[in-house]
Design a protein around this motif. Sequence first.
Motif, PDB file in Angstrom:
ATOM      1  N   GLY A  82       0.215  -1.409  -0.167  1.00 40.94           N
ATOM      2  CA  GLY A  82       0.151   0.293  -0.037  1.00 40.94           C
ATOM      3  C   GLY A  82       1.079   1.322   0.302  1.00 40.94           C
ATOM      4  O   GLY A  82       0.313   2.400  -1.057  1.00 40.94           O
ATOM      5  N   LEU A  83       1.829   1.134   0.495  1.00 42.86           N
ATOM      6  CA  LEU A  83       2.394   1.995   0.671  1.00 42.86           C
ATOM      7  C   LEU A  83       3.627   2.630  -0.870  1.00 42.86           C
ATOM      8  O   LEU A  83       3.979   3.476  -1.358  1.00 42.86           O
ATOM      9  CB  LEU A  83       4.346   1.844   1.428  1.00 42.86           C
ATOM     10  N   ALA A  84       3.799   1.521  -1.390  1.00 46.38           N
ATOM     11  CA  ALA A  84       4.035   1.561  -2.936  1.00 46.38           C
ATOM     12  C   ALA A  84       2.833   2.286  -3.460  1.00 46.38           C
ATOM     13  O   ALA A  84       3.283   2.755  -4.484  1.00 46.38           O
ATOM     14  CB  ALA A  84       4.833   0.073  -2.776  1.00 46.38           C
ATOM     15  N   LEU A  85       2.282   1.694  -3.552  1.00 46.28           N
ATOM     16  CA  LEU A  85       1.171   2.088  -4.491  1.00 46.28           C
ATOM     17  C   LEU A  85       0.168   3.202  -4.321  1.00 46.28           C
ATOM     18  O   LEU A  85       0.517   5.108  -5.055  1.00 46.28           O
ATOM     19  CB  LEU A  85      -0.187   1.798  -4.767  1.00 46.28           C
ATOM     20  N   GLY A  86       0.469   3.377  -3.191  1.00 41.14           N
ATOM     21  CA  GLY A  86       0.054   5.286  -2.586  1.00 41.14           C
ATOM     22  C   GLY A  86       1.326   6.348  -3.125  1.00 41.14           C
ATOM     23  O   GLY A  86       1.571   7.816  -3.577  1.00 41.14           O
ATOM     24  N   ARG A  87       2.581   6.129  -3.050  1.00 44.04           N
ATOM     25  CA  ARG A  87       3.671   6.599  -3.259  1.00 44.04           C
ATOM     26  C   ARG A  87       3.762   7.352  -4.428  1.00 44.04           C
ATOM     27  O   ARG A  87       3.498   8.459  -5.301  1.00 44.04           O
ATOM     28  CB  ARG A  87       5.222   5.817  -3.264  1.00 44.04           C
ATOM     29  N   ALA A  88       2.784   6.410  -5.452  1.00 40.18           N
ATOM     30  CA  ALA A  88       2.480   6.842  -7.234  1.00 40.18           C
ATOM     31  C   ALA A  88       1.100   7.065  -6.478  1.00 40.18           C
ATOM     32  O   ALA A  88       0.773   8.164  -8.006  1.00 40.18           O
ATOM     33  CB  ALA A  88       2.746   5.475  -7.704  1.00 40.18           C
ATOM     34  N   CYS A  89      -0.112   6.399  -6.457  1.00 36.10           N
ATOM     35  CA  CYS A  89      -1.294   7.371  -7.375  1.00 36.10           C
ATOM     36  C   CYS A  89      -1.999   6.314  -5.953  1.00 36.10           C
ATOM     37  O   CYS A  89      -2.240   5.967  -5.898  1.00 36.10           O
ATOM     38  CB  CYS A  89      -1.834   6.370  -7.821  1.00 36.10           C
ATOM     39  N   PRO A  90      -1.887   7.780  -4.763  1.00 36.08           N
ATOM     40  CA  PRO A  90      -2.934   7.488  -3.295  1.00 36.08           C
ATOM     41  C   PRO A  90      -4.478   6.818  -4.286  1.00 36.08           C
ATOM     42  O   PRO A  90      -4.633   6.027  -3.093  1.00 36.08           O
ATOM     43  CB  PRO A  90      -3.337   9.090  -2.769  1.00 36.08           C
ATOM     44  N   SER A  91      -4.868   7.276  -4.687  1.00 35.10           N
ATOM     45  CA  SER A  91      -6.256   6.891  -5.592  1.00 35.10           C
ATOM     46  C   SER A  91      -6.593   5.687  -5.776  1.00 35.10           C
ATOM     47  O   SER A  91      -7.645   4.361  -4.862  1.00 35.10           O
ATOM     48  CB  SER A  91      -7.063   7.454  -6.129  1.00 35.10           C
ATOM     49  N   THR A  92      -5.281   5.229  -6.067  1.00 35.43           N
ATOM     50  CA  THR A  92      -5.848   3.616  -7.246  1.00 35.43           C
ATOM     51  C   THR A  92      -5.179   2.429  -5.599  1.00 35.43           C
ATOM     52  O   THR A  92      -5.441   1.448  -5.446  1.00 35.43           O
ATOM     53  CB  THR A  92      -4.289   3.712  -8.106  1.00 35.43           C
ATOM     54  N   ALA A  93      -4.296   3.091  -5.116  1.00 37.33           N
ATOM     55  CA  ALA A  93      -3.863   2.519  -3.734  1.00 37.33           C
ATOM     56  C   ALA A  93      -4.745   2.453  -2.735  1.00 37.33           C
ATOM     57  O   ALA A  93      -5.041   1.332  -2.064  1.00 37.33           O
ATOM     58  CB  ALA A  93      -3.119   3.383  -3.124  1.00 37.33           C
ATOM     59  N   TRP A  94      -5.891   3.282  -2.587  1.00 32.92           N
ATOM     60  CA  TRP A  94      -6.808   3.463  -1.675  1.00 32.92           C
ATOM     61  C   TRP A  94      -8.341   1.709  -2.484  1.00 32.92           C
ATOM     62  O   TRP A  94      -8.462   1.604  -0.940  1.00 32.92           O
ATOM     63  CB  TRP A  94      -7.872   4.718  -1.328  1.00 32.92           C
ATOM     64  N   VAL A  95      -8.230   2.315  -3.472  1.00 32.62           N
ATOM     65  CA  VAL A  95      -9.338   1.068  -3.655  1.00 32.62           C
ATOM     66  C   VAL A  95      -8.668  -0.209  -3.309  1.00 32.62           C
ATOM     67  O   VAL A  95      -9.226  -0.940  -3.257  1.00 32.62           O
ATOM     68  CB  VAL A  95      -9.221   1.733  -5.364  1.00 32.62           C
TER      69      VAL A  95
END
Length: 397
Positions: A82-95
Amino acid sequence: MSPQQQAETSHDPNAIPIEAELVARAQALGPVLRANAERTETDRRVAPENLEELRNAGLLRLTAPKTRGGFGASIRTQIEVGLALGRACPSTAWVAAIYNGVKPMTLMLSDAAREEFYRDGPDVTVCSVASVHGEAVRVDGGVRFSGTWAAASGCEDARWALLGIPLPDAAGGRPSAATVLVPLEDLRVKDTWHVAGMLGTGSQSLVADEVPVPEHRIISAAVAPSGGSGFPAALKLAATLNLLAPVVGAALGALDTVRDTLGSGRGIIASVYQDTTASPSAQMWLGEADHLIDRAVRLVTSAAGAADAALTGDPLTPRERSALRMDMVAAVENARSAMSKLLDLNGTAAFSRSNPLQRYWRDMETGSRHAQFNPFITREDYGRLTVGIESTVSLLV
């Protein structure tokens, strides 16, 4: 081998990878997610390419059980992804956090309901609104319910929804809180998600109109369908941590953005500095932001490790659970403080619509206000436990 090289190496989607590989796959998706971040926000839902990349990387089956073809990943690994995905796009990481974080709730479903749920495989997507809304009546073989459930993140791309309803008492007493598993095709999506941040999460409202739900797809507080004793507290913490990771990840993305800007040789307006990094005070400001974010990451990953340990060892006491939630709140506050310093360093240019820094800022400010991270209720519970009052005011502890 670099994360990019690991991700490019062909892998069997049905094989269970080592958990470090899952994190590497998430890191390798960064360029794609960043490239689609503006479109994700404009469309107010995750770009289809992002979801496809997550699916291909196996990052939508993190929490599905191994017996169903999932990876059964540790909470620590879920959070690092989740940290890695949020680093790029928080919305995508949230879903992605919703899709992965909600799946463990299916442990409370009957065997028949789990069979239905996993019929489409371990990548099946599910959204959830846990708070109780609407009305329900008992019918032969189950219930029929109606109502509206707001902020169902990722609902437009979900196959199922878990919704909180007031379950009528069979004996005519007061309704009790329950959760129902419903196919999205039985619900209507209402366009209500018009917000300042986390726009790309597609957190629209779900509307039910006299929707029937069979008994085997009802999770009642009074009855544990699988014979269990309730939802483990460590998994409740895991659900919160999954949502916290994109928020802290947004701070990491903002730090990357400011470092790139300062690395381009940009000066400080109305000062003698032609290069911001030559300023000792700017160095200090950036260093403090970096340290605050590092501390937030350490708090989140440490809490995840404690939750993992509780799943296989002694359960957490109320005070231990409350202390971990205090750590989560501290992580949010550290990340926010760091974001403020990063905005100072970038100046008013940070608020240009073309600058990704303002998106990271808006996503953090919105996502960090989720009820799971309520700072004053979390502190109230911790204070009560400190003076020996065992009953908590939060329903999350």
